[in-house]
Design an enzyme around this catalytic site. Structure first.
Site, PDB file in Angstrom:
ATOM      1  N   TYR A  35       0.817  -1.214   0.000  1.00 44.94           N
ATOM      2  CA  TYR A  35       0.000   0.000   0.000  1.00 44.94           C
ATOM      3  C   TYR A  35       0.852   1.266   0.000  1.00 44.94           C
ATOM      4  O   TYR A  35       0.834   2.048  -0.971  1.00 44.94           O
ATOM      5  CB  TYR A  35      -0.927  -0.039   1.216  1.00 44.94           C
ATOM      6  N   ILE A  36       1.636   1.483   1.044  1.00 45.07           N
ATOM      7  CA  ILE A  36       2.454   2.687   1.095  1.00 45.07           C
ATOM      8  C   ILE A  36       3.610   2.587   0.106  1.00 45.07           C
ATOM      9  O   ILE A  36       3.953   3.557  -0.579  1.00 45.07           O
ATOM     10  CB  ILE A  36       2.968   2.939   2.520  1.00 45.07           C
ATOM     11  N   ASP A  55       9.950  -7.289  -3.605  1.00 44.38           N
ATOM     12  CA  ASP A  55       8.782  -7.651  -2.801  1.00 44.38           C
ATOM     13  C   ASP A  55       8.553  -9.149  -2.913  1.00 44.38           C
ATOM     14  O   ASP A  55       8.652  -9.717  -4.002  1.00 44.38           O
ATOM     15  CB  ASP A  55       7.548  -6.888  -3.308  1.00 44.38           C
ATOM     16  N   LEU A  57       5.696 -10.498  -2.419  1.00 40.62           N
ATOM     17  CA  LEU A  57       4.290 -10.615  -2.839  1.00 40.62           C
ATOM     18  C   LEU A  57       3.478 -11.474  -1.887  1.00 40.62           C
ATOM     19  O   LEU A  57       2.398 -11.953  -2.248  1.00 40.62           O
ATOM     20  CB  LEU A  57       4.180 -11.143  -4.278  1.00 40.62           C
ATOM     21  N   GLY A  60       1.848  -8.090  -0.874  1.00 40.21           N
ATOM     22  CA  GLY A  60       1.837  -7.062  -1.911  1.00 40.21           C
ATOM     23  C   GLY A  60       1.125  -7.537  -3.165  1.00 40.21           C
ATOM     24  O   GLY A  60       0.721  -8.700  -3.291  1.00 40.21           O
ATOM     25  N   TYR A 164       4.414  -5.385  17.275  1.00 38.09           N
ATOM     26  CA  TYR A 164       4.664  -4.622  16.054  1.00 38.09           C
ATOM     27  C   TYR A 164       5.515  -3.386  16.358  1.00 38.09           C
ATOM     28  O   TYR A 164       6.557  -3.153  15.732  1.00 38.09           O
ATOM     29  CB  TYR A 164       3.336  -4.230  15.405  1.00 38.09           C
ATOM     30  N   HIS A 212      -7.742  -1.752   8.348  1.00 42.61           N
ATOM     31  CA  HIS A 212      -7.773  -0.303   8.515  1.00 42.61           C
ATOM     32  C   HIS A 212      -9.206   0.221   8.463  1.00 42.61           C
ATOM     33  O   HIS A 212     -10.051  -0.263   7.712  1.00 42.61           O
ATOM     34  CB  HIS A 212      -6.908   0.365   7.456  1.00 42.61           C
ATOM     35  N   LEU A 213      -9.437   1.238   9.277  1.00 42.48           N
ATOM     36  CA  LEU A 213     -10.798   1.699   9.518  1.00 42.48           C
ATOM     37  C   LEU A 213     -11.489   2.258   8.281  1.00 42.48           C
ATOM     38  O   LEU A 213     -12.634   1.879   7.975  1.00 42.48           O
ATOM     39  CB  LEU A 213     -10.788   2.756  10.627  1.00 42.48           C
ATOM     40  N   SER A 305      -6.447  -5.913  21.757  1.00 45.53           N
ATOM     41  CA  SER A 305      -5.283  -5.866  22.630  1.00 45.53           C
ATOM     42  C   SER A 305      -4.169  -5.064  21.961  1.00 45.53           C
ATOM     43  O   SER A 305      -3.884  -5.245  20.778  1.00 45.53           O
ATOM     44  CB  SER A 305      -4.799  -7.290  22.942  1.00 45.53           C
TER      45      SER A 305
END
Length: 351
Positions: A35-36, A55, A57, A60, A164, A212-213, A305
């Site tokens: 994404y980024i 990458d 993949l 990705g 993370y 992601h929201l 959590s």
């Protein structure tokens, strides 16, 4: 290097960055099919740089690379990384390949330490072996954990609340030692919540599963499963988490400016990349409803959590030292760009 912003109709804005001096060597983007990473790759091309993507993949998408050279390999494949550096004349590296799910990192910390720490050290070994001197490292706001003050500055206590964040911080702490020993200078970019999509609609956010929201809210508004809001009992104004959303194209612009700084001989550094204002989950839902004109079906579940209640940052250092000026400041503009991608790619890169 210089940056210029062209304002178009409606609130969408395009970032252009060009080079005012001799072009350097090629840039290797690890995770450039993500994404980024794909947005960073596109920004580099817009800046006139030669780019090669490496990458695995695993997460990705080949289609996100937009036709640039793609080496399908793991970052821990030291020999392939070294061959790639030599073949394409790589002089600088942007390292974005990583696992990034907070919840998953709490459940499977070993997976995160292996991928984000052990494999990154293998990558760095290849870089120093090939005398690469400039590294842009994709870090995260998760290195801070629960904040003790808002907005968060770079000198805030780093106390990650999940694996993370710990794995990203581990690499941040290792890099100064590699600079002392091998001369590898680096800039660590601590992202807050990346959001939105390429203004041209060529690339966007496509995770499986999507965590992601904003894309989850857009999917719910489009007839998908109802959005699950993780927690409504946080110590915030409306009980839901608050996050600082920064447009992915603004993040990409910061990478170009950070690379220019290193290539001009400026010292290693750490920068926050954020909007400087947080929005609650409920506020994001309302913004999605405004942009789409559709209700977002949602329900409430337990907290995840490792999720801090509030994350919002100061990016004064990046503005002052890099000349970074994020242009997608409005939440509706960020959501609108994501909605454009979602409507034209309802199945992500699968359609």
């Amino acid at each position: 290097w210089s940056q210029s912003v062209h304002k178009g109709a409606d609130a969408s804005r395009r970032i252009h960055i060009h080079i005012d001096r001799e072009v350097m060597g090629a840039v290797l983007v690890t995770g450039g099919a993500g994404y980024i990473g794909s947005h960073v790759t596109k920004a580099l091309l817009g800046a006139g740089r030669d780019v090669v993507v490496l990458d695995s993949l695993v997460v990705g998408h080949r289609e996100a690379v937009c036709g640039e050279p793609l080496v399908e390999a793991d970052i821990a494949d030291t020999e392939t990384v070294r061959q790639t550096i030599r073949k394409f004349g790589v002089t600088s590296v942007m390292h974005l390949a990583a696992f990034l799910s907070v919840g998953e990192s709490v459940l499977y910390p070993e997976r995160y330490y292996l991928n984000n720490v052990t494999k990154t050290i293998a990558l760095i070994k290849a870089l120093v072996s090939e005398s690469v001197e400039c590294l842009i490292f994709s870090s995260t706001a998760a290195v801070y954990g629960e904040s003790e003050g808002i907005p968060i500055a770079e000198d805030h206590l780093t106390r990650p609340s999940n694996a993370y964040g710990e794995t990203k911080l581990a690499i941040e702490r290792a890099l100064p030692h590699y600079e002392t020993a091998y001369g590898l200078r680096s800039i660590c970019l601590r992202y807050f919540n990346a959001a939105g999509a390429d203004e041209d609609g060529e690339i966007g956010e496509d995770h499986d599963p999507e965590e992601h929201l904003i894309p989850r809210a857009l999917a719910a508004a489009s007839g998908g499963v109802p959005l699950v809001v993780f927690g409504e009992d946080y110590e915030t104004e409306d009980g839901t988490c608050r996050r600082d959303y920064v447009h992915v194209s603004d993040l990409a612009a910061a990478h170009i400016l950070a690379l220019a700084a290193l290539e001009e001989g400026k010292p290693s550094a750490i920068y926050n990349l954020a909007n400087g204002h947080s929005f609650s989950v409920r506020e994001v839902i309302t913004a999605v409803e405004r942009v789409t004109g559709t209700r977002v079906p949602h329900e409430y579940g337990p907290r995840r959590s490792g999720d801090p209640a509030v994350l919002s940052a100061s990016s004064k250092r990046a503005r002052a030292e890099l000349g970074w000026n994020p242009v997608y400041r409005d939440l509706d503009a960020i959501v609108k760009s994501a909605w454009h991608w979602h409507r034209s790619h309802p199945k992500g890169y699968g359609e």
